[in-house]
Structure formats: structure tokens, C-alpha cells
Design a protein around this motif. Structure first.
Motif, PDB file in Angstrom:
ATOM      1  N   CYS A 150      14.171 -14.612 -28.424  1.00  0.00           N
ATOM      2  CA  CYS A 150      15.358 -14.753 -29.272  1.00  0.00           C
ATOM      3  C   CYS A 150      15.134 -15.870 -30.289  1.00  0.00           C
ATOM      4  N   CYS A 164      25.729 -13.116 -32.660  1.00  0.00           N
ATOM      5  CA  CYS A 164      25.152 -12.525 -31.447  1.00  0.00           C
ATOM      6  C   CYS A 164      25.377 -11.015 -31.419  1.00  0.00           C
ATOM      7  N   LYS A 165      26.555 -10.592 -31.832  1.00  0.00           N
ATOM      8  CA  LYS A 165      26.886  -9.165 -31.832  1.00  0.00           C
ATOM      9  C   LYS A 165      26.008  -8.378 -32.800  1.00  0.00           C
ATOM     10  N   GLU A 170      17.775  -4.772 -30.928  1.00  0.00           N
ATOM     11  CA  GLU A 170      18.710  -4.200 -29.961  1.00  0.00           C
ATOM     12  C   GLU A 170      18.449  -4.686 -28.536  1.00  0.00           C
ATOM     13  N   THR A 171      17.185  -4.827 -28.171  1.00  0.00           N
ATOM     14  CA  THR A 171      16.857  -5.269 -26.819  1.00  0.00           C
ATOM     15  C   THR A 171      17.320  -6.696 -26.581  1.00  0.00           C
ATOM     16  N   LYS A 173      19.589  -8.302 -28.380  1.00  0.00           N
ATOM     17  CA  LYS A 173      21.058  -8.327 -28.483  1.00  0.00           C
ATOM     18  C   LYS A 173      21.693  -7.952 -27.152  1.00  0.00           C
ATOM     19  N   ARG A 174      21.121  -6.960 -26.491  1.00  0.00           N
ATOM     20  CA  ARG A 174      21.647  -6.527 -25.195  1.00  0.00           C
ATOM     21  C   ARG A 174      21.493  -7.637 -24.153  1.00  0.00           C
ATOM     22  N   LYS A 175      20.374  -8.335 -24.183  1.00  0.00           N
ATOM     23  CA  LYS A 175      20.156  -9.429 -23.233  1.00  0.00           C
ATOM     24  C   LYS A 175      21.061 -10.622 -23.536  1.00  0.00           C
ATOM     25  N   GLY A 177      24.006 -10.367 -24.705  1.00  0.00           N
ATOM     26  CA  GLY A 177      25.365  -9.982 -24.347  1.00  0.00           C
ATOM     27  C   GLY A 177      26.193  -9.552 -25.527  1.00  0.00           C
ATOM     28  N   GLY A 178      25.594  -9.623 -26.728  1.00  0.00           N
ATOM     29  CA  GLY A 178      26.330  -9.238 -27.927  1.00  0.00           C
ATOM     30  C   GLY A 178      27.574 -10.079 -28.107  1.00  0.00           C
ATOM     31  N   ARG A 184      28.234 -13.442 -20.643  1.00  0.00           N
ATOM     32  CA  ARG A 184      26.893 -13.229 -20.118  1.00  0.00           C
ATOM     33  C   ARG A 184      26.140 -14.539 -19.878  1.00  0.00           C
TER      34      ARG A 184
END
Length: 220
Positions: A150, A164-165, A170-171, A173-175, A177-178, A184
Motif C-alpha cells: 500500500c 481509501c475507498k 482493487e486487491t 483496496k479490499r485489504k 477495507g475501502g 477493518r
């Protein structure tokens, strides 16, 4: 001794959208009401208190003091507490802590303005965040530790939640927590990471809030 009027907890719970069984227990067992915006804010304040106590900066957590941290849904929801005269009916000392929602340091906070318009006193009844959002109290360097790869960055008044959103990978962002980055990641922050954002080298914002709450609790 101050007496409280009879309270129809079921009616009040329905007005606030809270399950009546949880509502009556929540308020009957509490010595103090610490009102925050959402569930994530409540969890964050509990996490702060836990780590600050472990590092000998405070003597007791909120739970140990029977201080209930209650999500109220933001500044607009305060008007319901005012209109229903809940704070008087419940007969409990209280303190309100909300996001400033400011895009710059010099901008006037609409949340602060609304609270003042309802008659609340800044520094006694409430404070707002010095930064924009609770998300801004997660240091980017902490996210870089928690989510390898990140490269996120933001300042105190950037919209950290949206950053963050909208993270492009995408990977990652998913980790992260968006938009649910607080949910998260906040509980994974270390004490040193908390101090990066709550302590400016002279004052600790969380400690100031804690001291205001303790002072009001002791005076009640």
C-alpha cells in the motif's frame, strides 16, 4: 439528590431506532454518556483507552468507569436528543465527540456550529475532531504496515475515507477495507501509531477528551 422523571425507555428507543431491550440496559447501567457518531467511533475510543491505560497514560478504561460510549448517528441526530429532551430525562452527565468534517484547518466546522446552536458548550459539553474525520487518525504509515504494498498517503484534512475507498488497486483496496477502513484497521493500530495522529508533540487530543470526560464525571 437529583431525581429523574419516569422514562418510557421503549418509546425513546423506538424514536432513536435502538432495540428497546438494549436501550434500557445501556442507560440504566451507565454513569456517564459519551456520545459519538458511529459504532466505529465507539470501538476506536475503547481501543484508545485500552492502549493508553496499558501505557500508563490513563488509570481506567471507559468500561471500568461505567462510561457507555453511544453511537448517535452524527450531528443531525443531536437534534432528536434535544427535541426529545433526552439528556435531561436520562439524568446522566454526557459528552459529545463528533468529526469536524472540515476540508481545511481554517474552515468553519458545520458540526461545531450546529452543536453551538443547540446550546452545547464547546470544551464542556462537546469537542469536534481537530482533523477532518476519524479516518484521518489512522496514520498512512500504519496502513502501509498493515497492508504490504500500500502506498496510500493523505493529510489531516484530506477525505481519508474516500481516498481509501477509491484506492486504484482493487486487491489493496479490499485489504484496506475501502470506506470501512476504520472498521477493518483501527483496532490493529499500535500505541505508537495512535500517538502519531492523536499527539502533536505538545498536546494529546485523546487525553484532552478523556480529561474533560473525567472532570465532568467527577463534578456530577
Amino acid at each position: 439528590m437529583r431525581t429523574r422523571p419516569n422514562i418510557d425507555y421503549r418509546e425513546l428507543a423506538n424514536d432513536l431506532g435502538i432495540k428497546p431491550d438494549k436501550f434500557s440496559h445501556l442507560f440504566s447501567t451507565s454513569k456517564f454518556l459519551f456520545l459519538v457518531e458511529g459504532v466505529d467511533d465507539a470501538k476506536a475510543m475503547h481501543h484508545n483507552a485500552k492502549l493508553y491505560k496499558e501505557n500508563s497514560l490513563i488509570d481506567n478504561t471507559f468500561d471500568e468507569l461505567n462510561i457507555n460510549i453511544i453511537p448517535i448517528g452524527g450531528c443531525d441526530a443531536i437534534k432528536h436528543w434535544v427535541n426529545l429532551d433526552l439528556l435531561t430525562k436520562l439524568g446522566k452527565p454526557y459528552f459529545i465527540f463528533l468529526d469536524s468534517d472540515k476540508a481545511t484547518a481554517l474552515e468553519e466546522s458545520k458540526n461545531e456550529k450546529k452543536l453551538l446552536s443547540h446550546g452545547f458548550v464547546k470544551g464542556k459539553d462537546f469537542v469536534i475532531t481537530k482533523k477532518r474525520l476519524l479516518e484521518n487518525y489512522i496514520a498512512p504509515i500504519a496502513l502501509q504496515r498493515l497492508v504490504p504494498g500500500c502506498s496510500i498517503t493523505y493529510n489531516d484534512f484530506d477525505h481519508a475515507k474516500n481516498i481509501c475507498k477509491d484506492y486504484p488497486d482493487e486487491t489493496i483496496k479490499r485489504k484496506l477495507g475501502g470506506q470501512k477502513v476504520v472498521e477493518r484497521q483501527y483496532a490493529n493500530l499500535t500505541f505508537n501509531e495512535l500517538r502519531l495522529t492523536w499527539y502533536d508533540g505538545e498536546e494529546d487530543e485523546f487525553l484532552n477528551i478523556y480529561k474533560m470526560i473525567i472532570s465532568k464525571l467527577q463534578a456530577s
